[in-house]
Design an enzyme around this catalytic site. Sequence first.
Site, PDB file in Angstrom:
ATOM      1  N   GLY A 140      38.421 -30.256  14.418  1.00  0.00           N
ATOM      2  CA  GLY A 140      37.323 -30.262  15.284  1.00  0.00           C
ATOM      3  C   GLY A 140      36.404 -31.252  15.548  1.00  0.00           C
ATOM      4  CB  SER A 190      34.912 -28.223  29.349  1.00  0.00           C
ATOM      5  OG  SER A 190      34.922 -29.251  28.243  1.00  0.00           O
ATOM      6  CD  GLU A 244      43.304 -31.785  33.909  1.00  0.00           C
ATOM      7  OE1 GLU A 244      42.742 -31.850  34.093  1.00  0.00           O
ATOM      8  OE2 GLU A 244      44.104 -31.171  32.882  1.00  0.00           O
ATOM      9  CD  GLU A 284      36.643 -25.270  34.605  1.00  0.00           C
ATOM     10  OE1 GLU A 284      37.857 -25.555  34.785  1.00  0.00           O
ATOM     11  OE2 GLU A 284      35.732 -26.042  33.650  1.00  0.00           O
ATOM     12  CG  PHE A 323      38.760 -21.024  31.375  1.00  0.00           C
ATOM     13  CD1 PHE A 323      39.101 -22.401  32.060  1.00  0.00           C
ATOM     14  CD2 PHE A 323      39.331 -21.846  30.097  1.00  0.00           C
ATOM     15  CE1 PHE A 323      39.746 -23.214  32.233  1.00  0.00           C
ATOM     16  CE2 PHE A 323      40.290 -22.112  29.847  1.00  0.00           C
ATOM     17  CZ  PHE A 323      40.321 -22.737  30.946  1.00  0.00           C
TER      18      PHE A 323
END
Length: 475
Positions: A209, A230, A251, A369, A371
């Site tokens: 994590g 993200s 990215e 976004e 998603f």
Amino acid sequence: MLLETPTWQSKFFSNGWTAGDGGDLPVEDPATGAELGRVGIAAPSDVTASARAAAAAQPGWAALPHPERAAVLRRAGDLWKEHAEEVRDWIVRETGAVPPKGDFEIGVAMQECYEAAALPSRPYGELLPSLDGRLSMARRVPAGVVGVISPFNFPLILSIRSVAPALALGNAVVLKPDPRTAVSGGLLIARIFEEAGLPDGLLHVLPGGVPAGEALITDPHVRVISFTGSTAAGRRVGALAAEHLTRAHLELGGNSAVVVLDDADLDRAVSASAWGSFNHQGQICMTTGRHLVHESLYDEFVGRLAKKADALQLGPVIDAGQRDKIHALVTESVDAGARLAAGGTFEGLFYRPTVLADVRPDMPAYANEVFGPVAPVARFNSLDEAAELAAGTEYGLSLGIITRDVMKGLALADRIPTGIAHINDQTVNDEANVPFGGVGASGTGSRFGGAAANVEAFTETRWVTVRGDVPAYPF
């Protein structure tokens, strides 16, 4: 078989299969909720130990003759094909994918390894003019230890595209895959390279994590961080990396647009747009998040896209948290005046493909976004308005323009800043040999794919000079 169950249960890969300090977590099938096994979770102490081991192993790997490194990468590429059935099964079960999506990931993984296999034999520098009587050169050398942090949506591709070139260029790698897809995004890669003959200590796969990720970014042995995820998480990664003077290649997210001009073939435009929004439940950074359609085609486009959405059967999204985020953006947009033309409902983790008509730039499903499998559609009446709408976002990842006039499409693309642009296609495309990346809030540019981008990403430039004799100085 790559993964014999007793071998990896409650373990990760670091100098062999080992149990770490972070305990374990279940590997779950999002379609059924079934537990597929348990994977070891790395604590910060595990990351520290792995980074140290990677740093110790890396110089010997970099010193090998380049054909030996290339041979490992070629063998890894062959092994993806050899074990395709097992790998596909894991991708389908762990990510909620359909089999063709698994095949696509395997195909790209193969090509990433084959492309990387060509890197060790590339020229690694250039000769430079010098005012003094000496040989002057710029030489590319391995960065050292590369940290890779990859997400859940296309876990194999988004891990291997950094792991393969980084290894090929003489680095060691510590990979932290998303724990929700730790097998597809990590453990399978560990086994492939183990079978391919990669020497011990050069690849460490540590699902974990946020604490493990932060430990990887801040470890003094790690000189490059390759992060896909993200935008919000990427900002934190970039800030932490900058604080520790670690290079970070980011990215990040996208809210990519397809622009349908007034001369478009409507059947082809609707088909491409549906693929761009609904492929893998919209869980792709390049997903078509905004459909901008000329007003002369708008109503028919919305009707056809909604009909296509109603006929589709999609897989599950990754978890309940993602589903609830998607639904909140849809319902908030409808409350703000958007028209629900299709979808907007779910059963378990299966969210229906959704079409939102009459959206405005200030509506949540358009501005953010999503998603998820949501297609917001807005209208425009001129090229100037289309360019303004498409460019009116902080993101800049991918762009699609559909028109019979290719030169008009190219001219429009020049007005919309993105790292990727496709004329007469939707926004979701990827190949192992092309530069990939976004601008703005979508990341730090093309740092993945293609020989030039990979060499830039995973090596350092060193200035080296050679003289025949030591010169005389006035001191």
